[in-house]
Design an enzyme around this catalytic site. Structure first.
Site, short mmCIF file in Angstrom:
data_model
loop_
_atom_site.label_atom_id
_atom_site.label_comp_id
_atom_site.label_asym_id
_atom_site.label_seq_id
_atom_site.Cartn_x
_atom_site.Cartn_y
_atom_site.Cartn_z
CB SER A 152 -1.20 3.83 -0.75
OG SER A 152 -1.66 4.39 -2.22
CE LYS A 210 -2.00 7.74 0.78
NZ LYS A 210 -1.05 6.79 0.63
#
Length: 786
Positions: free
Chosen positions: A686, A729
């Site tokens: 990511s 996140k």
């Protein structure tokens, strides 16, 4: 015991003596018998010393009850033997070893002294001179012949014993000497001693000898039967077979251990084929020597298989309202998890026979995964068992060892079922993502059968070798991250993510759960300590950085420990912990406000990462130096991140005209990509758009906006791909004070799952291509920090 002395015909009454008395336990002394005795009781020692000062004569009589330590006069037999002390030796342990020789019988008339020692008036008897006619000789010969046969069968008596007996001509002495060689109970010996009539004594002795001969004959027959079946060297097997023959001769019941196993088997509700296999093992144990290693293996197997909860279930409580109260009482927030559990309860109420699902609680440490499993068990009124799979590398830990050697044992699944005591417990498999495979097998592959509702109804452990039904078990697994879990195993589980707690949720958890428990554990209450909500918020922001509340609990414990010490040292007023004096208890702040660092910088992009400890933000730095086009990667990056960096560089090269880069820049400059905290390994799919943004900024000398954090993977053509862990996140970015984030377009649905309270504080930009990212955060001008 009393005797009628008036009926005595052939024995002679000699005299009445006053003699000290020695009480023996289980030992009968006959006339003409020399025997050593160990004397330890104070009265007996005093009696011996009294005898040694006089004529060395002492009467020895037997206790009626051998268990009595300090006998009284009523506890002693009235007929004993007048003996002469031949030798007396004092031993180091305080006891006395004395050798006595029996002289004649004596009957106690009365006790003269019984305080310091026993002293009694004793009537002595002598057998006298008996004219031995034909009847006497016949009786004596019968006794001698019987005793000779007894000596032949009794291996404990040497053959020379008959030599000393054959020369005796007095009938009374013959009876006493033979009686002293027999192995009899003390009551039978006492009966012979009390037989004052010599003829009756010989007749009684003859009957006793014949009975003993019959017992010895049967014993010899048993030994002969056993000897035919086994070899002489197999002592243990020999004893076992001897016991078996004794059972056959006396028609005794079977071994109690075997009976216990058979009774346990009858009480179980199991299929006939399984019961037949267990019965075979019980029969094998019955035929195996008790001390054989094989018997130990079979015994351990039977203990295991019969302790399993075959068909035993705990009645469930399907009250949805009560279950919700339990979950709310134990945990704050986690609405998705609670809702899924309540849905499971509703399905169970409508379809009780449906196989239970396998839930996987995925989230950072300290968010309540393990405690949720306990709460589920409490809500369902089921038994709860937990297995930690962290570090498990051996397949036998799951499936068990094969039963081929001593020490083999079942796997953890079967052992846990034994501990549960029911076949429908809540089963928590903790840290399922931390298993590994090596030369001993793959434990995650062994879990495939355990966690498959279509297969676990006949789970077969290598140790049991018979199927056991796991379909009624509610399996719950926990993991920090899901990507290390093999795909076939992950496919069998329903993943529920626990993203972590917001600051507001942590404050409520601390006030409702943590602080009351901590105060109780430290012996404090609200009258002794006061911690304000602002103080707890300060601890969360400045002293912890986590998704869960584990470190928060540690910090609160540290504060209460210091307050406890102050109270012990004499503090009387209530301790008020505020934001002003918090450093007094916890020291220097560990984390500063991230808002102060959100500057526009060249070559530095802020990314959002998903770690085992929860979400975090990290800066990715890129430096351009003169060189030959090398790509240098530092910061303990994994293979996936290295590949993302290669793909990001290739994309930037394809956009060199749009970024205003020189045609040969990749030949004249080296790119150094670094992720701080180099000692911490980093990997994941990511970081692509973050690395590409930092490279584009460093090469174009244009700063990036510092108030943005981003996550997303990139392709060579610049397409932005979706990523996982969005909830975690976003919460990490919010904790760091970031209010603007960039997410892939396809992750829009994941952001909508986050609570409105969090979404209200975050502004999201969704992107589908890397060009959109650069257009959004790449600024013109070079007047910012480099």
């Amino acid at each position: 015991m009393t005797e009628d002395i008036n009926n005595i015909e052939e024995q002679e009454i000699e005299e009445v003596l006053e003699l000290p008395l020695l009480a023996s336990r289980g030992v009968v002394v006959f006339p003409y018998m020399v025997i050593p005795l160990l004397v330890g009781r104070e009265k007996s020692i005093e009696a011996l010393e009294k005898a040694m000062l006089a004529e060395k004569e002492i009467i020895v009589t037997t206790q009626k009850d051998q268990e009595i330590e300090e006998p009284l006069a009523d506890d002693l037999c009235l007929v004993g033997t007048v003996t002469e002390v031949k030798q007396l030796v004092k031993l180091p342990n305080g006891m006395i070893k004395v050798i006595v020789e029996g002289k004649k019988r004596g009957r106690i008339l009365e006790f003269v002294e019984d305080d310091e020692y026993f002293e009694a008036r004793v009537q002595t008897y002598d057998d006298g001179i008996i004219e031995t006619d034909v009847n006497w000789k016949a009786l004596m010969r019968s006794v001698l012949n019987s005793f000779e046969e007894y000596v032949k069968y009794n291996r404990h008596l040497p053959a020379e014993t008959m030599m000393g007996v054959n020369n005796i001509e007095e009938p009374g002495r013959l009876a006493d000497v033979i009686a002293s060689h027999l192995e009899l109970k003390y009551k039978d010996e006492q009966s012979l001693l009390e037989a004052l009539d010599v003829k009756e004594r010989l007749e009684e002795l003859l009957g006793i000898i014949k009975d003993e001969i019959e017992v010895l004959k049967i014993e010899q027959q048993i030994q002969k039967k056993v000897k035919k079946q086994v070899e002489k060297t197999q002592k243990e097997y020999y004893l076992r077979e001897q016991l078996k023959v004794i059972k056959e001769e006396l028609d005794l019941e079977e071994d109690s251990e075997i009976n216990k196993y058979r009774q346990q088997l009858e009480e179980l509700h199991i299929p006939d084929d399984i019961a037949e296999k267990i019965e075979d093992e019980i029969n094998r144990l019955d035929k195996t020597p008790a001390m054989s290693p094989e018997a130990t293996v079979i015994r351990n197997y039977l203990d295991c298989v019969l302790d399993l909860p075959w068909g035993k279930t705990r009645e469930e409580k399907m009250e949805i309202e009560q279950a919700q109260l339990v979950l709310d009482e134990d945990h704050y927030g986690l609405e998705d998890v609670k809702e899924r559990i309540l849905e499971y309860l509703a399905v169970r109420k409508l379809a009780p026979e449906k196989s239970g699902p396998i839930l996987c609680l995925a989230g950072a440490p300290g968010v309540g995964k393990t405690s949720l499993g306990k709460s589920v068990a409490r809500a369902l009124k089921r038994d709860f068992v937990r297995i930690s799979l962290g570090g498990v590398r051996d397949e036998a830990e799951i499936r068990g060892h094969r039963r081929t050697y001593i020490g083999s044992r079942p796997g953890r699944i079967i052992n846990a079922m034994r501990e549960a005591g029911s076949s429908n417990p809540v089963f928590l498999l903790d840290e399922v993502d931390k298993m590994a495979a090596d030369f001993r097998g793959d434990p995650s592959a062994a879990l495939l059968e355990v966690l498959d509702p279509e297969q676990n109804c006949e789970f077969t452990d290598h140790y049991l070798e018979i199927p056991f039904d796991l379909s009624k078990v509610l399996f719950i697994t926990t993991a920090n991250v899901t990507h290390p879990i093999p795909a076939p195993l992950l496919d069998r589980m329903e993943v529920i993510e626990l993203p972590g707690y917001t600051d507001d949720e942590k404050i409520k958890i601390a006030g409702k759960y943590l602080l009351p428990r901590i105060l109780k554990d430290h012996g404090l209450d609200n009258e002794k300590i006061s911690i304000s909500t602002n103080t707890i918020y300060q601890i969360i922001r400045r002293y912890t950085r986590e998704a869960g509340v584990r470190n928060l609990e540690r910090k609160l414990s540290a504060v209460t420990r210091k307050v406890s010490r102050e109270i012990v040292e004499g503090r009387e007023r209530q301790a008020r912990v505020t934001t002003q004096n918090l450093s007094k208890y916890l020291g220097v702040e560990r984390f500063k406000d991230e808002k102060a660092k959100k500057k526009n910088r060249v070559g530095v992009a802020t990314g959002m990462a998903y770690t085992n400890a929860g979400g975090d933000i990290l800066d990715i730095e890129v430096a351009v130096v003169k060189g030959k086009g090398k790509l240098i990667l530092t910061g303990s990056l994994g293979d996936v991140m290295k590949e993302s960096a290669q793909a990001a560089l290739s994309y930037i090269r394809s956009r060199q005209e749009d970024l205003g880069l020189e045609d040969d820049f990749y030949e004249r400059y080296d790119l150094h990509i670094h992720v701080p905290q180099g000692a911490v390994p980093k990997d994941g799919p990511s970081a692509g758009i973050t690395i590409a943004s930092a490279i584009g900024s460093a090469l174009s000398r244009k700063p990036l906006r510092g108030d943005y954090a981003m996550t997303g993977e990139i392709t060579l053509r610049g397409r932005v791909l979706p990523v996982g862990g969005v909830k975690t996140k976003v919460l990490a970015a919010r904790r760091a004070g970031i209010t603007k984030i960039i997410l892939p377009e396809e992750n829009k649905k994941n952001f909508q799952e986050i609570k409105k309270q969090v979404r209200r504080d975050i502004k999201v930009h969704y992107v589908a291509h890397m060009d959109d990212v650069l257009e959004l955060i790449l600024m013109d001008g070079e007047n910012n920090e480099v």
